[in-house]
Design an enzyme around this catalytic site. Structure first.
Site: not given
Ligand code: 9D3
Length: 251
Positions: A88, A115, A153, A168
């Site tokens: 994220p 996490e 793709r 696209d």
């Molecule tokens: C409490 C804070 N959170 C972080 C924003 C905890 C958290 C949420 C979701 C930790 C890991 C995750 C899992 N998400 C992914 O691995 C992930 C992800 C996403 O949640 N949103 C956008 N892109 C991606 S790429 C990997």
């Protein structure tokens, strides 16, 4: 292209390896796929690879040693591969980034659960952090598959029609125009007459105008830093004039 996913849930990747154009291209040998489960490198008989965060707090963190062992195995099988951590906190996945990654000979996709991963894994490895959008999902697997699909793709031999990838939406920086097929009438709605006119110049102009109109309404930021062709500029002017005209017509 050789793609390796470091993941606790290798089975999820059946979605990309077993379906559609990406599945066909895998069978055709355009790309290869392996998943590596870091659990096989756990230091305990139950296969735990997560532990509680130093400093306290909710949730669990993926431990560095089993992840490093999995990444090392992947690297040994494709030394030139680009490592990517789906996170994220990563840079946004865009069409431009997918194009850049399509030039790599291999990708190693680290998929987090819980996490996230111990920060030292990210410090120790040359690794790019990529996110798929400003929303929360439960792990890196679905983001990894989105990245894979977006990249694959673009490889020659994945899409049947060579034009499809080039035409696209986002490839040309605009949203797509509306599309229609038979029947000519549905729920009292007719297909726009221009599309049945046979005038390909007019059709191209209508489609471009629709694309501009939608982009302006839904994603104006896409137009902001885009260099417009003279035709696009004049169509956009036409759209803005019509926008001003509508409230007057309604009075
Ligand atoms: C409490 C804070 N959170 C972080 C924003 C905890 C958290 C949420 C979701 C930790 C890991 C995750 C899992 N998400 C992914 O691995 C992930 C992800 C996403 O949640 N949103 C956008 N892109 C991606 S790429 C990997």
């Amino acid at each position: 292209m050789h793609i390796q996913a470091v993941t606790l849930f290798g089975g999820m990747f059946d979605a990309v390896t077993g379906h559609g154009v990406t599945g066909r291209a895998l069978r055709d040998g355009v790309w290869r796929f392996d998943s590596i489960n870091p659990r096989q490198f756990a230091d305990n008989p139950l296969g735990y690879i997560d532990d509680r965060p130093f400093g306290g707090g909710p949730g669990m963190i993926m431990m560095a040693p089993p992840l490093q062992a999995a990444l090392d195995l992947a690297r040994s099988q494709c030394p030139a591969a680009q490592m990517i951590y789906l996170s994220p906190q990563g840079e946004p996945l865009t069409h431009r980034l997918a194009e850049a990654l399509a030039g790599e000979s291999g990708l190693i996709l680290l998929c987090g659960r819980y996490e996230g991963v111990d920060e030292r894994v990210l410090q120790h490895n040359p690794i790019r952090e990529i996110a798929v959008g400003d929303f929360v999902v439960s792990g890196g697997e679905l983001p990894a598959m989105m990245l894979m699909d977006a990249v694959l793709r673009l490889l020659p031999g994945v899409l049947g029609d060579a034009r499809s990838a080039a035409e696209d939406s986002f490839a040309h920086g605009l949203l797509d125009c509306p599309h229609y097929t038979r029947p000519v009438e549905f729920q009292n709605m007719a297909v726009p007459a221009v599309l049945r006119s046979g005038n390909h110049g007019l059709i191209a102009r209508w489609r471009l105008k629709q694309a501009l109109q939608r982009t302006l309404a839904r994603r104006p930021e896409l137009l902001a830093d885009r260099i417009l062709t003279p035709q696009e500029a004049s169509l956009l002017q036409e759209i803005r004039q019509e926008e001003r005209a509508i409230p007057l017509e309604q009075e």
